[in-house]
Enzyme design. Structure first.
Site, short mmCIF file in Angstrom:
data_model
loop_
_atom_site.label_atom_id
_atom_site.label_comp_id
_atom_site.label_asym_id
_atom_site.label_seq_id
_atom_site.Cartn_x
_atom_site.Cartn_y
_atom_site.Cartn_z
N GLU A 1 7.19 20.36 18.47
CA GLU A 1 6.32 20.47 17.31
C GLU A 1 5.16 21.36 17.69
OE1 GLU A 1 3.07 19.35 16.87
OE2 GLU A 1 2.93 19.33 14.71
N TRP B 1 9.23 2.96 20.93
CA TRP B 1 9.11 2.62 19.52
C TRP B 1 9.69 1.25 19.18
CZ3 TRP B 1 10.31 8.09 17.00
CH2 TRP B 1 9.26 8.95 17.35
N LYS C 1 -1.35 11.48 17.94
CA LYS C 1 -1.20 10.06 18.28
C LYS C 1 -2.53 9.43 18.65
CE LYS C 1 3.37 9.98 18.52
NZ LYS C 1 4.26 9.04 17.85
N HIS D 1 5.46 17.78 7.97
CA HIS D 1 4.71 16.60 7.53
C HIS D 1 4.02 16.84 6.19
CE1 HIS D 1 5.22 15.97 11.86
NE2 HIS D 1 5.40 14.73 11.48
N HIS E 1 14.24 16.93 21.90
CA HIS E 1 13.19 17.26 20.95
C HIS E 1 11.98 16.39 21.20
CE1 HIS E 1 11.02 17.92 17.25
NE2 HIS E 1 11.00 16.61 17.07
N LEU F 1 0.83 -1.22 0.00
CA LEU F 1 0.00 0.00 0.00
C LEU F 1 0.86 1.26 0.00
CD1 LEU F 1 -2.81 1.21 0.03
CD2 LEU F 1 -2.80 1.11 2.52
N LYS F 2 1.95 1.22 0.74
CA LYS F 2 2.84 2.38 0.78
C LYS F 2 3.33 2.70 -0.64
CE LYS F 2 7.43 3.74 2.40
NZ LYS F 2 7.09 4.88 3.25
N ILE G 1 16.17 19.83 13.33
CA ILE G 1 15.95 18.80 14.35
C ILE G 1 16.88 17.61 14.17
CG2 ILE G 1 14.16 17.39 15.46
CD1 ILE G 1 13.87 20.47 15.74
N SER H 1 17.57 15.23 11.03
CA SER H 1 17.71 14.54 9.75
C SER H 1 17.47 15.49 8.59
CB SER H 1 16.71 13.38 9.68
OG SER H 1 15.41 13.85 9.85
N1 GLN Z 1 16.55 13.72 15.14
C1 GLN Z 1 15.39 13.11 14.57
C2 GLN Z 1 15.24 13.53 13.13
O1 GLN Z 1 15.45 14.65 12.84
C3 GLN Z 1 14.16 13.49 15.34
C4 GLN Z 1 12.90 12.98 14.71
C5 GLN Z 1 11.70 12.95 15.63
O2 GLN Z 1 11.66 13.54 16.64
N2 GLN Z 1 10.69 12.25 15.30
O3 GLN Z 1 14.86 12.75 12.28
ZN ZN Z 2 9.78 15.47 15.99
#
Ligand code: GLN
Ligand code: ZN
Length: 774
Positions: free
Chosen positions: A676, A572, A117, A705, A652, A19-20, A442, A444
């Site tokens: 966020e 997770w 969530k 997002h 974060h 599906l993805k 943040i 990545s």
């Molecule tokens: N350091 C992670 C990134 O930037 C943080 C991601 C997150 O908080 N979900 O991907």
């Molecule tokens: Zn985040």
């Protein structure tokens, strides 16, 4: 009559994320809507055929979704905010609500709906947006189409609907609504549409409907309780309707039990994995007209069921109610576990024998249902489960003596920074010399198809480790250059070497194993493959130092060291269920503490320990919060307090309503916290301001997002708003979250706007502080 085996919902994506692929190809304009819909229909057919083959009798339908089942329910009830209505194509409109929509030619720039969530899972749902006088109108297109499909397979499907109370409680009013407006006030408006829907289903001879009311396991206000009482009763009194199963999961009904048993519905589903102890109370108060679906197979974790223990629960229900009033089921929808253990070819065989994924769980459910009238089951499923569980209990692989000894040495001094924050902050400013409103990201940067392709090639042995390493270094170098060119103040190395922020660490720590295809949906087309944490956690060698020091060697600007926090790694992963979660978390924290200290020793001046999952780990019931927050905050502090004062610790967090846990967030004592906030237009920040949050904070100024590029002015507005509640000296400027899911062009454009916005703000601040006579 034997006891029926049932399921509440199935994983949607297919064992290989079919599906993805179909979604992303459609969104990318590489395939037509028809292709996507065909893939989706194939998946549903496969899931139903599997369930049928396994002998399930009540088979769920409408649990499938192209994006999210809460959004589906919103569409079914006609809850489509006005701004999306100019999109005539239903599929386009649906995805616009989910992901936002930019179309220069048509002058359209629509932000996505909020996302948050789903209870205490790592699944995100789209938050329906309601007007104060919201009108509802039935659109049962999807549901009826799926019903037909199931029937074409000679199945008797049980449609799954999110119930009206949970729907309203999980929704939100549009931002312009009065602050005190309660979505529950819309109950009288929404019930007729549910009634109409039930009548439509009755007219099609649907015999059972599963009405999900997971909010029944939460602490409910008196108003919500009254609404439940009224709403459920009204649905039960409808003349032409299918039989109704009221599904509750993720916890104990507790004080809400009488609302469920008094509903007048024909059956109740309870979660006996999270809350086995509620069975007696449920059996005591279940009216004679009500059947009971016992959720005895864990829908939230991957361990093989202790069939004997589960059987005891089934037997108690059957003895009291009779086999024909009991259904056997997983504890909740199987959406939260991977689809099929048979897709795993490389798993360690011993650990594999301890596991059970969705399809295996259905077998377990079937075995339990078959044995519902036996006292001492001898079926092969039972003997095999007994053997596997005995091996797991006795296995030396789950215990590490060094780790156990070290845990006994943890004391309060290990979870405290030496100097208080203001003292540390002074040293950070001296050392780092950052401008006011420092800009950063943040962690990545885009994981392009090149990056993913190189990783896949290396994993498959088509690329040597040395070539892969060179490739990653080159990506990192380019990323540093781009950040310098954009003008960011605090850089990151980009996390190109990471597939996933938890998996990356799990792979380097002892105590974890990994699956090839153990995917679960996180949001939309995003899936995660949680590591399986089966044994004691230890760190054989440093995990990130080489990348951080390499990146730092390329620039005079500070580069943050990047780690995933203990609670997030725990949250997770699929975590062992043979010891308390707090103990497992402490083991992870100790491993990370060593990593933090190694980074500091290697000259890294800022270390970020991400804890995006700390809020979602909160137990659903308030009475359990304290205990969780005690060990969760402690674990973060154990991980981060081993450094000198001049080292700046960041953390974060994403998607959170922090309001009620600000005390605990402050107790974490991170020097800088990024959160966020942009989708909620910085609403969250107001809480931090009221609380007088003492440390520095970076409210996310743009939503990552969605591919939409926000303008400089939008971000200036948000920063103005931030500054109106908190002093500028306390603020950082950053996106909402990591950028790995985005593409470079939009990231560069957005970050350029972000840096420009910070500059505008700095000029305004200077202007404001300059004496008037000048
Ligand atoms: N350091 C992670 C990134 O930037 C943080 C991601 C997150 O908080 N979900 O991907
Ligand atoms: Zn985040």
């Amino acid at each position: 009559m034997t006891t029926p085996a049932t399921s509440l919902g199935h994983p949607r994506f297919g064992g290989h994320r079919e599906l993805k692929k179909a979604l992303e190809s459609y969104w990318g304009g590489k395939s037509a809507a028809g292709d996507l819909l065909t893939t989706a229909a194939d998946l549903r057919r496969r899931h139903w055929t599997t369930m049928k083959a396994k002998g399930l009798t009540h088979v769920p339908c409408n649990d499938f979704s192209l994006y999210d089942h809460v959004l589906d329910m919103a569409v079914c009830l006609g809850v489509v905010p006005e701004r999306y209505q100019s999109l005539r194509d239903p599929l386009e409109r649906y995805f616009a609500m989910a992901r936002g929509h930019q179309d220069g030619q048509r002058g359209l720039d629509l932000a996505a709906l909020e996302m948050t969530k789903w209870f205490d899972t790592n699944y995100h749902y789209i938050v329906p947006e309601l007007e104060v006088g919201q009108r509802f109108a039935l659109d049962a297109t999807k549901l009826l189409a799926e019903l037909e499909e199931a029937r074409n397979l000679q199945l008797e499907p049980r449609p799954v609907l999110l119930g009206p109370l949970s729907f309203l409680l999980l929704s939100k009013h549009a931002p312009h609504a009065p602050k005190d407006a309660s979505t529950l006030a819309l109950l009288d408006a929404v019930l007729p549409v549910y009634e109409q829907l039930l009548a439509v289903l009755a007219a099609r001879d649907v015999s059972w409907v599963q009405l999900d009311e997971p909010c029944l396991v939460l602490d409910l206000s008196p108003g919500a309780r009254a609404a439940y009482e009224q709403g459920l009763r009204r649905l039960s009194q409808l003349r032409q309707r299918p039989r109704l199963l009221l599904a509750t999961y993720f916890g104990e009904l507790g004080a809400n039990l009488s609302l469920a048993t008094g509903s007048g519905f024909e059956a109740l589903h309870v979660d006996l994995v999270r809350a086995p102890s509620q069975l007696d109370a449920v059996l005591r108060s279940l009216p004679a007209t009500m059947g009971l679906s016992v959720g005895v197979v864990d829908g939230r974790n991957v361990w093989r069921t202790d069939l004997d223990a589960a059987h005891q629960l089934v037997r108690r229900a059957v003895r009291k109610l009779g086999a024909d009033r009991v259904l056997v089921a997983p504890s909740c929808s199987l959406l939260h576990v991977p689809e099929d253990l048979d897709n795993e070819r490389k798993l360690d065989p011993e650990v594999k024998s301890w596991l059970s994924f969705a399809n295996q769980k259905l077998d377990e459910v079937r075995a339990l249902a078959n044995a519902s009238e036996e006292d001492a089951p001898t079926a092969e499923d039972f003997t095999r489960a007994r053997a596997a569980i005995a091996v797991r209990r006795a296995s030396p692989r789950t215990r590490n003596a060094t780790v156990r000894t070290r845990m006994r040495t943890v004391d309060a001094s290990m979870s405290r920074r030496a100097a208080p924050f203001h003292e540390r902050a002074r040293r950070h400013h001296e050392r780092l010399r950052l401008p006011v409103l420092p800009t950063t990201t943040i962690g990545s940067f885009p994981q392009t198809s090149d990056v993913r392709g190189a990783r896949a090639a290396w994993r498959a042995g088509h690329m040597s480790a040395a070539e892969y390493d060179t490739f990653l270094k080159e990506e990192t170098r380019r990323c540093i250059q781009k950040q310098e060119a954009i003008g960011l103040d605090v850089l990151v190395h980009g996390e190109f070497e990471r597939n996933d922020m938890v998996e990356y660490f799990g792979e380097q720590l002892d105590g974890f194993v990994f699956t090839e295809n153990g995917w679960v949906q996180s949001y939309g087309s995003r899936c995660v493959k949680p590591p399986l944490l089966y044994g004691d956690v230890a760190r054989p060698r440093s995990m990130t130092v080489a990348w951080s020091t390499y990146a730092q060697s390329l620039t005079p600007l500070p580069v943050k060291g990047m780690l995933t926090g203990p609670v997030t790694i725990l949250q997770w992963s699929f975590v062992r269920d043979d010891q308390p979660r707090g103990e497992t978390c402490q083991q992870i924290a100790l491993a990370l503490r060593d990593e933090v200290q190694d980074l500091e020793a290697a000259g890294i001046s800022i270390i970020q320990v991400d804890e995006p999952a700390i809020r979602e780990g909160l137990p659903l019931r308030r009475q359990d919060w304290k205990e969780y927050l005690r060990w969760a905050v402690d674990a973060f502090k154990v991980a981060t307090s081993g450094v000198r004062d001049e080292t700046q610790i960041h953390t974060h967090m994403c998607y959170s309503e922090f309001g009620e846990i600000l005390d605990d967030i402050a107790r974490m004592d991170a020097d800088v916290l990024s959160i966020e906030t942009s989708r909620s237009k910085l609403e969250l920040l107001v809480d931090f301001a009221h609380f007088k949050y003492p440390n520095e904070i970076g409210p996310g100024v743009y939503d990552i997002h969605s591919p939409r590029v926000p303008s400089r002015e939008e971000m200036v507005d948000l920063l103005e708003k931030a500054r109106s509640v908190l002093p500028a000296s306390q603020l950082w400027v950053n996106p909402d979250c990591g950028l790995k899911t985005r593409g470079w062009p939009e990231v560069e454009a957005a970050l350029t706007h972000m840096v420009a916005a910070a500059k505008v703000m700095r000029e305004r601040l200077e202007g404001a502080s300059r004496p008037r006579s000048e």
